[in-house]
Design an enzyme around this catalytic site. Structure first.
Site, PDB file in Angstrom:
ATOM      1  N   LYS A   3      33.047  30.119  36.964  1.00  0.00           N
ATOM      2  CA  LYS A   3      33.777  28.854  36.880  1.00  0.00           C
ATOM      3  C   LYS A   3      33.275  28.088  35.667  1.00  0.00           C
ATOM      4  CE  LYS A   3      35.080  24.817  39.643  1.00  0.00           C
ATOM      5  NZ  LYS A   3      34.892  24.137  40.941  1.00  0.00           N
ATOM      6  N   ARG A  44      41.686  16.408  38.809  1.00  0.00           N
ATOM      7  CA  ARG A  44      40.886  15.239  39.175  1.00  0.00           C
ATOM      8  C   ARG A  44      41.752  14.090  39.653  1.00  0.00           C
ATOM      9  NH1 ARG A  44      36.374  16.312  34.439  1.00  0.00           N
ATOM     10  NH2 ARG A  44      35.555  18.187  35.464  1.00  0.00           N
ATOM     11  N   ARG A  78      30.118  18.272  34.369  1.00  0.00           N
ATOM     12  CA  ARG A  78      29.488  19.286  35.229  1.00  0.00           C
ATOM     13  C   ARG A  78      28.902  20.431  34.412  1.00  0.00           C
ATOM     14  NH1 ARG A  78      34.730  18.808  39.128  1.00  0.00           N
ATOM     15  NH2 ARG A  78      33.988  17.067  40.391  1.00  0.00           N
ATOM     16  N   GLU A  97      26.752  36.198  36.575  1.00  0.00           N
ATOM     17  CA  GLU A  97      27.128  35.400  37.740  1.00  0.00           C
ATOM     18  C   GLU A  97      27.894  36.247  38.750  1.00  0.00           C
ATOM     19  OE1 GLU A  97      26.414  32.442  38.663  1.00  0.00           O
ATOM     20  OE2 GLU A  97      26.053  31.120  36.949  1.00  0.00           O
ATOM     21  N   LYS A 134      37.739  31.250  37.070  1.00  0.00           N
ATOM     22  CA  LYS A 134      38.455  29.983  36.948  1.00  0.00           C
ATOM     23  C   LYS A 134      37.989  29.280  35.685  1.00  0.00           C
ATOM     24  CE  LYS A 134      39.214  25.647  39.488  1.00  0.00           C
ATOM     25  NZ  LYS A 134      38.873  24.867  40.701  1.00  0.00           N
ATOM     26  N   SER A 142      45.110  23.432  37.130  1.00  0.00           N
ATOM     27  CA  SER A 142      46.037  22.309  36.995  1.00  0.00           C
ATOM     28  C   SER A 142      46.480  22.063  35.563  1.00  0.00           C
ATOM     29  CB  SER A 142      45.390  21.047  37.560  1.00  0.00           C
ATOM     30  OG  SER A 142      44.174  20.744  36.861  1.00  0.00           O
ATOM     31  N   TYR A 179      49.917  26.971  41.473  1.00  0.00           N
ATOM     32  CA  TYR A 179      50.731  25.925  42.088  1.00  0.00           C
ATOM     33  C   TYR A 179      52.206  26.304  42.138  1.00  0.00           C
ATOM     34  CZ  TYR A 179      46.388  23.415  41.477  1.00  0.00           C
ATOM     35  OH  TYR A 179      45.065  23.046  41.531  1.00  0.00           O
TER      36      TYR A 179
END
Length: 325
Positions: free
Chosen positions: A196, A206, A217, A233, A248, A274, A313
């Site tokens: 990610k 958000r 982050r 990872e 992602k 998004s 989506y």
């Protein structure tokens, strides 16, 4: 002299193209991310994501039934609370918005689709980070792991089939797996957000979750410049018992999707996030691209890169187009 090799021979008709297509795109491979807002009286449109809403509990149930009827593979639920605190305790509350929504959906559709949920406290904290903060304002990895374990158990007991470990804490998959097993849920599956990135493409999300984020982050999500780190990872999450792994975002990281696919012995997912959604919707609204073709082309590209599962989506809408073929 004419060319002896003529690849165009296999492109001449729709039937020929269908026969030799190397990559399939099917409704069952698509998962719909969905948002449910505590106390909402009606669905609230998300301005940066045209066509996507913050659901009420009632509208969520109806939308999930539509998703099942469309034949998509699953849904991924995110909760939006009314109140926040430093420890994200709303994510643990059995009667909190996300767990209540999971019970609603499981009661409505049972095992008719795969119900996934987000194991992360960022939607419930007053600082918007994915973990609790220490005295220096830094995310405390190990304290957060305990919370993730409790959160995963609460979500499975509320009705989730699969929990998505999205916080990018070191050791999160092992902590969640151990908590689920201790609680008597060895059958519960873990979808590891193994890779990610700290991406600019999360902006509309958000708004979708009413994020309280202060800062960024970058200390726990990955640097977009790094590829070898992504494989590290992914291997760690596989070693910790992940049942599926995810990359992602998707579209800017197709090379990573392929690299993870090459090392994983479990299904690989990719999240068309998004910002990727918003870009296509905005370009189509301006008449710059053919929206429907662009949607299917991007989904096919993500599949071609190696994703077995695509979170998007457009899942239900795309499934409708695919079902008409």
């Amino acid at each position: 002299m004419f060319p002896e090799q003529r690849p165009r021979r296999l492109r001449g008709t729709p039937a020929l193209r269908r026969l030799v297509a190397e990559t399939s795109l099917e409704p069952r491979q698509l998962v719909l991310p969905m948002f449910v807002k505590e106390g909402a009286a009606e669905p609230t449109p998300i301005t940066s994501m045209p066509g996507v809403v913050q659901h009420t509990r009632d509208s969520l149930r109806k939308a999930v039934v539509e998703a099942v009827e469309a034949g998509i593979g699953g849904v991924m639920l995110f909760g939006i609370p009314v109140e926040y605190d430093a420890d994200g305790t709303g994510g643990l509350d059995p009667d909190g918005v996300l767990n209540a929504a999971l019970r609603d959906v499981r009661a409505e559709v049972g095992d008719g689709t795969v119900i996934m949920s987000d194991v992360c406290i960022d939607e419930f904290t007053d600082h918007g980070h994915c973990g609790v903060l220490d005295e220096h304002g830094q995310v405390d990895n190990d304290r957060t792991l305990r919370i993730y374990g409790e959160m995963a158990v609460a979500q499975i007991e509320a009705g989730a089939h699969v929990v998505g470990s999205s916080g990018m804490m070191d050791g999160q998959v092992a902590a969640i797996r151990a908590a689920l097993d201790r609680a008597g849920h060895p059958e519960a599956a873990v979808l590891a957000y193994a890779v990610k990135y700290a991406s600019a493409f999360y902006g509309p999300f958000r708004e979708a979750v009413d994020s309280q984020l202060i800062g960024d982050r970058k200390t726990y999500q990955q640097d977009p410049a790094n590829a070898r780190e992504a494989l590290r990872e992914a291997r760690l999450d596989l070693d910790e018992g992940a049942d599926m792994v995810m990359v992602k975002p998707a579209m800017a990281y197709l090379d990573i999707v392929r690299a993870v696919k090459d090392i994983a012995d479990v299904p690989v997912a990719a999240y068309q996030v998004s910002g990727e959604y918003a870009m296509i919707e905005a370009a189509a609204a301006n008449g710059w691209i053919d929206r429907d073709r662009a949607v299917l082309e991007t989904l096919t590209g993500i599949r071609r890169a190696g994703a077995d599962i695509v979170l998007t989506y457009w899942a239900v809408e795309a499934a409708g187009w695919l079902n008409q073929r």
